[in-house]
Scaffold this motif. Structure first.
Motif, PDB file in Angstrom:
ATOM      1  N   TRP A 135      38.092  45.290  47.342  1.00 22.51           N
ATOM      2  CA  TRP A 135      38.244  46.616  47.184  1.00 22.51           C
ATOM      3  C   TRP A 135      37.393  47.333  45.851  1.00 22.51           C
ATOM      4  O   TRP A 135      36.866  48.352  45.957  1.00 22.51           O
ATOM      5  CB  TRP A 135      39.719  47.320  47.119  1.00 22.51           C
ATOM      6  N   THR A 136      37.265  46.369  44.854  1.00 21.81           N
ATOM      7  CA  THR A 136      36.413  46.635  43.817  1.00 21.81           C
ATOM      8  C   THR A 136      34.934  46.764  44.180  1.00 21.81           C
ATOM      9  O   THR A 136      34.170  47.532  43.782  1.00 21.81           O
ATOM     10  CB  THR A 136      36.636  45.944  42.676  1.00 21.81           C
ATOM     11  N   THR A 176      34.330  49.658  46.543  1.00 24.00           N
ATOM     12  CA  THR A 176      34.176  50.951  45.979  1.00 24.00           C
ATOM     13  C   THR A 176      32.712  50.860  44.970  1.00 24.00           C
ATOM     14  O   THR A 176      32.100  52.048  45.173  1.00 24.00           O
ATOM     15  CB  THR A 176      35.034  51.047  44.751  1.00 24.00           C
ATOM     16  N   TYR A 196      44.607  49.308  49.361  1.00 23.40           N
ATOM     17  CA  TYR A 196      43.640  49.669  48.473  1.00 23.40           C
ATOM     18  C   TYR A 196      43.961  49.153  47.188  1.00 23.40           C
ATOM     19  O   TYR A 196      44.861  49.775  46.695  1.00 23.40           O
ATOM     20  CB  TYR A 196      42.992  51.044  48.608  1.00 23.40           C
ATOM     21  N   ASN A 230      41.749  48.356  43.956  1.00 22.14           N
ATOM     22  CA  ASN A 230      40.486  47.964  42.759  1.00 22.14           C
ATOM     23  C   ASN A 230      40.844  47.717  41.502  1.00 22.14           C
ATOM     24  O   ASN A 230      41.845  48.273  41.130  1.00 22.14           O
ATOM     25  CB  ASN A 230      39.249  49.121  43.023  1.00 22.14           C
TER      26      ASN A 230
END
Length: 520
Positions: A103-104, A107, A232, A234
């Motif tokens: 998710w990082t 993003t 989610y 991050n």
């Protein structure tokens, strides 16, 4: 057993990696089909699309394909960084870190994609009005097309991160289950659009919709492999690691095409644009063989990332078996390319090409033969987390290549460029092999396996015999072609019988059986 525990067990089951020839060969074949199948669709459909759109609109469509197909170069290497760090986490058993990594990356890719889309929207009026020579009647259509393309930028970039998860988990069956139809639709949808009476913006909208479908498919398959991604999560602390790895990957990704474009510019400058054709065409033909080692690289890179996180010694087999398989496949290509270069060019392009490009074709065949083996240490170095080594080597080799071309082109013409390419390729292979040897602490024999002497002797012997036989031929007859074909068959047969072990033979049988069962 609670829900989280069950999901963790699913992750372990779906990402459990066994280092085996089955894994390597099966996934390499998946990747090979994934690269070849769309090309065949393109070969069949492009002539109809050109006639249907006209040359001006097809030129705009080709630009759209460039944006859709190659914009991942500008993802700052985050797609490959995702594959690297997810594979490493899976190798260590740190599956709880995977959602944070993915998710990082997603993003960052989304932010970069939105910025890229904004820039493309901003420069579109300037591109259409000043840079590109577009007929006045197509200006508005071109603007709408570029505005639609801007929407594709974040879609393409985010897709690379979701795809990287599947690659890290060695699920190349799932990767290509999405890649093959979507890449094929890139060429088929223009025909559908023409049938429906769409103009270019409508066709690009269809292709964009297909790419959005691919993104959703990759995400759905990620959830199947790693259910934890539903949440989610991050982590800004991961930014430096992702950017550091990805930045070096980006440097290598940019320098690679520069070699190709620069050599063509130098030929046009020292010789002529017309002469360039006699280099570019054979180069474009023989360079297609890189789909074999690149298909293997896509498998080896996450495998090395997975393995070295646990035990460097376990990576030994990842050098030896791929080296054996590449010798098995690439030696026949080398023999056919060098022996029949004249006939290939004459049949396909005519006698003028055979007269001016045969020697160039032969040297370039040797270039890409050695280039194929450079992918093995390249995958190992990047998988071990040192993409900077390859990037620094590329930065060093670029001025050396220019210097060699500057010296050899005036003396030898097109052959000088091919020889410069050969020298640089050999240096690159030797340096990468030395780096991998130092990085992993293996001896050459450990890296290449116990059977390396037998494999090399057989490959060199058959190649020299075939090339010596070719030297006595003036005009190959059907008998001569059959004899060379017999040499190739004998090489393949003897290689399987004397070099490949029982594990290799079982791998070939199992993979072929698996593919045949999938087709029935």
């Amino acid at each position: 057993m609670d829900k989280d525990t069950r999901e963790m067990e699913i992750v372990k089951k779906n990402t459990r990696l066994q280092i085996s020839g089955n894994l390597l060969v099966r996934n390499t074949l998946f990747n090979l089909v994934g690269q070849v199948a769309p090309l065949l669709v393109g070969v069949i459909t492009i002539p109809f699309v050109v006639r249907g759109l006209g040359t001006e609109r097809f030129g705009l469509l080709s630009l759209a394909w460039v944006v859709l197909g190659y914009f991942t170069i500008f993802d700052l290497g985050l797609g490959r960084a995702t594959t690297k760090f997810v594979a490493e986490a899976l190798g260590k058993g740190e599956t709880d870190q995977v959602p944070h990594l993915v998710w990082t990356s997603v993003t960052i890719q989304a932010i970069l994609g939105i910025l890229g889309a904004t820039v493309l929207v901003g420069v579109t009026p300037f591109l259409v009005g000043r840079i590109l020579k577009i007929p006045p009647a197509l200006v508005n259509e071109a603007k709408v097309t570029f505005y639609l393309l801007s929407l594709s930028v974040p879609v393409v970039l985010v897709s690379t991160s979701f795809r990287g998860v599947l690659e890290a988990a060695q699920r190349f069956d799932l990767v290509n289950a999405v890649k093959i139809p979507i890449s094929g639709l890139t060429f088929l949808l223009p025909l559908v659009g023409l049938f429906l009476g769409f103009r270019l913006p409508g066709i690009v909208a269809l292709i964009l919709a297909a790419r959005m479908g691919a993104l959703m498919a990759f995400f759905a398959m990620d959830l199947r492999v790693i259910p934890h991604l539903k949440k989610y999560a991050n982590s800004f602390a991961l930014f430096p690691s992702l950017f550091s790895f990805g930045g070096w990957v980006t440097i290598s990704s940019i320098i690679g095409p520069i070699f190709t474009y620069l050599e063509r510019f130098l030929i046009a400058s020292f010789l002529s644009v017309g002469i360039l054709t006699f280099y570019a065409v054979p180069y474009d033909i023989i360079s297609r063989v890189v789909i074999i080692p690149t298909s293997m690289f896509m498998v080896l890179f996450p495998t090395f990332s997975h393995v070295v996180s646990v035990n460097y010694k376990a990576a030994r087999e990842l050098f030896a078996r791929p080296f054996t398989y590449l010798l098995f496949v690439m030696v026949p290509i080398l023999i056919v390319g060098v022996v029949f270069a004249d006939e290939i060019l004459k049949l396909w392009l005519g006698s003028e090409f055979s007269q001016k490009s045969t020697t160039v074709f032969q040297v370039l065949t040797i270039v890409f033969f050695f280039h194929a083996f450079a992918y093995l240490p390249f995958a190992a170095i990047q998988g071990a987390g040192r993409p900077d080594l390859k990037a620094k080597l590329d930065l060093l080799m670029l001025p050396i290549f220019v210097g060699l071309c500057w010296w050899l082109i005036p003396e030898l013409g097109l052959l000088g460029v091919a020889l410069a390419k050969l020298l640089v390729t050999l240096i690159d292979l030797l340096c990468l092999s030395w780096m991998a040897k130092r990085l992993f602490g293996f001896s050459i024999k450990e890296m290449l396996g116990e059977r390396v002497e037998k494999a090399l002797v057989m490959a060199i012997s058959f190649t020299l015999v075939a090339l010596s036989f070719r030297r006595i031929l003036l005009k190959p007859t059907m008998v001569d072609i059959i004899v060379i074909g017999a040499f190739v068959f004998a090489y393949l047969f003897m290689f399987v019988k004397t070099v490949m072990d029982d594990k290799d033979k079982a791998t070939i049988r199992n993979v072929l059986k698996s593919f045949l069962l999938r087709r029935t």
